[in-house]
Design an enzyme around this catalytic site. Structure first.
Site, mmCIF file in Angstrom:
data_model
loop_
_atom_site.group_PDB
_atom_site.id
_atom_site.type_symbol
_atom_site.label_atom_id
_atom_site.label_comp_id
_atom_site.label_asym_id
_atom_site.label_seq_id
_atom_site.Cartn_x
_atom_site.Cartn_y
_atom_site.Cartn_z
ATOM 1 N N GLY A 42 0.790 -1.178 0.021
ATOM 2 C CA GLY A 42 0.194 0.027 0.062
ATOM 3 C C GLY A 42 1.058 1.252 0.062
ATOM 4 N N ALA A 79 -6.253 -6.321 5.060
ATOM 5 C CA ALA A 79 -5.152 -6.424 4.899
ATOM 6 C C ALA A 79 -4.716 -7.944 4.701
ATOM 7 C CB ALA A 79 -4.550 -6.077 6.353
ATOM 8 N N TYR A 147 -2.566 -19.310 -1.419
ATOM 9 C CA TYR A 147 -3.238 -18.281 -0.879
ATOM 10 C C TYR A 147 -4.857 -18.289 -0.632
ATOM 11 C CZ TYR A 147 -5.723 -13.822 -1.619
ATOM 12 O OH TYR A 147 -6.543 -12.592 -1.732
ATOM 13 N N LYS A 151 -6.377 -17.999 2.906
ATOM 14 C CA LYS A 151 -7.617 -16.840 3.239
ATOM 15 C C LYS A 151 -8.712 -17.801 3.699
ATOM 16 C CE LYS A 151 -7.961 -13.267 1.793
ATOM 17 N NZ LYS A 151 -7.677 -12.010 2.820
ATOM 18 N N VAL A 195 -5.434 -8.580 -12.755
ATOM 19 C CA VAL A 195 -5.297 -8.775 -14.166
ATOM 20 C C VAL A 195 -5.688 -7.371 -14.810
ATOM 21 C CG1 VAL A 195 -7.309 -10.205 -14.841
ATOM 22 C CG2 VAL A 195 -5.307 -10.014 -16.178
ATOM 23 N N ARG A 219 -13.311 -14.940 -15.566
ATOM 24 C CA ARG A 219 -13.412 -14.131 -14.283
ATOM 25 C C ARG A 219 -14.546 -13.294 -13.986
ATOM 26 N NH1 ARG A 219 -10.137 -17.695 -13.622
ATOM 27 N NH2 ARG A 219 -8.176 -17.286 -12.525
HETATM 28 C C1 UD1 Z 1 -7.259 -12.585 -8.123
HETATM 29 C C2 UD1 Z 1 -6.279 -12.198 -7.098
HETATM 30 C C3 UD1 Z 1 -6.440 -12.572 -5.654
HETATM 31 C C4 UD1 Z 1 -8.137 -12.406 -5.246
HETATM 32 C C5 UD1 Z 1 -8.979 -13.122 -6.154
HETATM 33 C C6 UD1 Z 1 -10.424 -12.660 -6.003
HETATM 34 C C7 UD1 Z 1 -4.170 -11.556 -7.374
HETATM 35 C C8 UD1 Z 1 -2.796 -11.896 -8.048
HETATM 36 N N1 UD1 Z 1 -5.119 -12.579 -7.310
HETATM 37 O O1 UD1 Z 1 -7.133 -13.986 -8.385
HETATM 38 O O2 UD1 Z 1 -5.899 -11.874 -4.784
HETATM 39 O O3 UD1 Z 1 -8.349 -12.882 -3.946
HETATM 40 O O4 UD1 Z 1 -8.485 -12.404 -7.541
HETATM 41 O O5 UD1 Z 1 -10.721 -11.269 -5.643
HETATM 42 O O6 UD1 Z 1 -4.466 -10.473 -7.601
HETATM 43 N N2 UD1 Z 1 -3.439 -13.211 -16.140
HETATM 44 C C9 UD1 Z 1 -2.993 -13.179 -17.408
HETATM 45 N N3 UD1 Z 1 -1.844 -12.321 -17.498
HETATM 46 C C10 UD1 Z 1 -1.406 -11.516 -16.565
HETATM 47 C C11 UD1 Z 1 -1.938 -11.470 -15.334
HETATM 48 C C12 UD1 Z 1 -3.060 -12.433 -14.941
HETATM 49 O O7 UD1 Z 1 -3.183 -14.059 -18.345
HETATM 50 O O8 UD1 Z 1 -0.617 -10.662 -16.958
HETATM 51 C C13 UD1 Z 1 -4.530 -14.305 -16.047
HETATM 52 C C14 UD1 Z 1 -4.204 -15.400 -14.715
HETATM 53 O O9 UD1 Z 1 -3.443 -16.469 -15.018
HETATM 54 C C15 UD1 Z 1 -5.581 -15.625 -14.332
HETATM 55 C C16 UD1 Z 1 -6.388 -14.301 -14.587
HETATM 56 O O10 UD1 Z 1 -5.774 -13.752 -15.665
HETATM 57 O O11 UD1 Z 1 -6.122 -16.857 -15.387
HETATM 58 C C17 UD1 Z 1 -6.977 -13.490 -13.452
HETATM 59 O O12 UD1 Z 1 -5.637 -13.399 -12.755
HETATM 60 P P1 UD1 Z 1 -5.434 -12.243 -11.596
HETATM 61 O O13 UD1 Z 1 -6.525 -11.116 -11.500
HETATM 62 O O14 UD1 Z 1 -4.169 -12.111 -11.260
HETATM 63 O O15 UD1 Z 1 -5.829 -13.386 -10.304
HETATM 64 P P2 UD1 Z 1 -6.955 -14.250 -9.930
HETATM 65 O O16 UD1 Z 1 -6.242 -15.729 -9.843
HETATM 66 O O17 UD1 Z 1 -8.139 -14.260 -10.583
#
Ligand code: UD1
Length: 334
Positions: A42, A79, A147, A151, A195, A219
């Site tokens: 943060g 947090a 994770y 959680k 993402v 998602r």
């Molecule tokens: C996310 C959060 C997690 C939170 C959850 C529910 C992160 C790392 N994870 O999980 O803390 O608890 O949502 O709110 O913040 N991806 C790509 N390219 C990238 C980044 C990601 O293809 O550059 C893909 C990932 O492989 C995944 C999807 O996008 O399939 C979503 O990724 P991301 O937002 O990072 O995390 P989540 O696993 O959905």
């Protein structure tokens, strides 16, 4: 001044993306807000004016004692180490912050007889699901990322403490399984956070976008203002005590679709923009979509920000940030 008419709430993780919005929402609705953050991910500039800020760590009891000083009407515990990838690299740090940190917060609430605790759980508690939309109080919880495990364990500590009959006071706990929350102030540079803003940061800097796996995973993106609204409603409604709610939009978007929308939103061509394909990440869930029926019924809540409008707002913010960074800094007067 932290004490205001409606009561006093502690927000943990107040300098982070979700915590800072939560503090802002509470202040706007007339609550006094205390905030704690260790400033590891943060930023101090995110802490809204009017918050009594305690720099500290939720895993340290002495820091929590400072944050709880003066009495509280509720704790919004946000947090945590919010990265699935980091949890695989350093499972002990993930466990310490997410589970031990939550135990410490829960025990402090009990000691100080704080009547309400709201906890930021995660949709990663479900792991691989075979039925969509996923129903909070019915679906199996079988997290596949470390994770998700830490959680979910923390969620159980919080809710099970709320169910204890030996505490001698009414301790109302509510947990939210947050889906993919997005909005202003989500990091545009941290590749371990959500993402939605990772892609916007990439495209704004004209870097290649990286897709893990085939990009057909989906998602459920929910705007941070809708999340704030749901939490405060839950805080104000006795019927939310002891419950666990999904917080999503009830709709899902594939990662490929997200990339195309973002590239087009910058006025660029999704067919020619550089996209790198990488192997799928460990513990990566395939499809996610929330059943938000209970949150609608119990909280009288509904998500109000449509995905395209919300994303357009994040892009507008990203542009403002880039413009501010490019402006020459005004000279300080002596
Ligand atoms: C996310 C959060 C997690 C939170 C959850 C529910 C992160 C790392 N994870 O999980 O803390 O608890 O949502 O709110 O913040 N991806 C790509 N390219 C990238 C980044 C990601 O293809 O550059 C893909 C990932 O492989 C995944 C999807 O996008 O399939 C979503 O990724 P991301 O937002 O990072 O995390 P989540 O696993 O959905």
């Amino acid at each position: 001044m932290a004490r205001k008419g409606k009561g006093r709430v502690l927000v943990t993780g107040v300098a982070g993306f979700i915590g800072s919005h939560m503090a802002e929402g509470l202040l706007e609705r007339g609550y006094g807000v205390v905030g704690i953050d260790n400033l590891s991910t943060g930023e101090a500039r995110n802490v809204p004016k009017g918050v009594r800020f305690v720099k500290g760590d939720v895993t340290r009891d002495a820091d929590l004692a400072r944050a709880f000083a003066g009495g509280l009407d509720g704790v919004f515990h946000i947090a945590g180490c919010a990265s699935t990838i980091r949890s695989f690299d350093d499972p002990e740090a993930d466990l310490r912050t997410n589970t031990l940190g939550t135990i410490r917060v829960v025990m402090r609430c009990v000691k100080a007889r704080v009547p309400r605790l709201l906890y930021a759980s995660s949709m990663t508690a479900y792991g691989f699901v075979d039925r969509l939309p996923v129903r909070a109080e019915r679906a199996a919880t079988r997290p596949v990322s470390y994770y998700g495990i830490s959680k979910y364990a923390a969620e159980r500590y919080a809710l099970a403490t709320g169910e204890r009959t030996d505490l001698g006071f009414g301790f109302g706990v509510t947990a939210f399984r947050m889906f993919n929350v997005y909005g202003r102030r989500q990091s545009l540079t941290n590749p371990y956070q959500g993402v939605a803003s990772i892609f916007i940061g990439n495209i704004q800097r004209r870097e290649p976008v990286r897709i893990f796996g085939d990009g057909e995973q989906s998602r459920d993106f929910v705007h941070v203002s809708d999340v704030v609204d749901a939490w405060i409603r839950a805080f104000e409604r006795p019927a939310a005590r002891g419950r666990v709610f999904n917080l999503g939009s009830g709709r899902s978007v594939s990662i490929n679709e997200l990339v195309r929308t973002d590239i087009a939103a910058f006025g660029l061509d999704p067919k020619t923009y550089p996209i790198e394909h990488h192997p799928a990440r460990p513990g990566d869930q395939r499809h996610m979509r929330a059943d938000i029926g209970p949150a609608r019924r119990v909280l009288g809540w509904r998500p109000r920000v449509p995905f395209r409008r919300g994303m357009a707002d994040v892009i507008a913010w990203a542009r403002e940030e880039a413009a501010a960074a490019a402006r020459p800094r005004p000279k300080r007067r002596g």
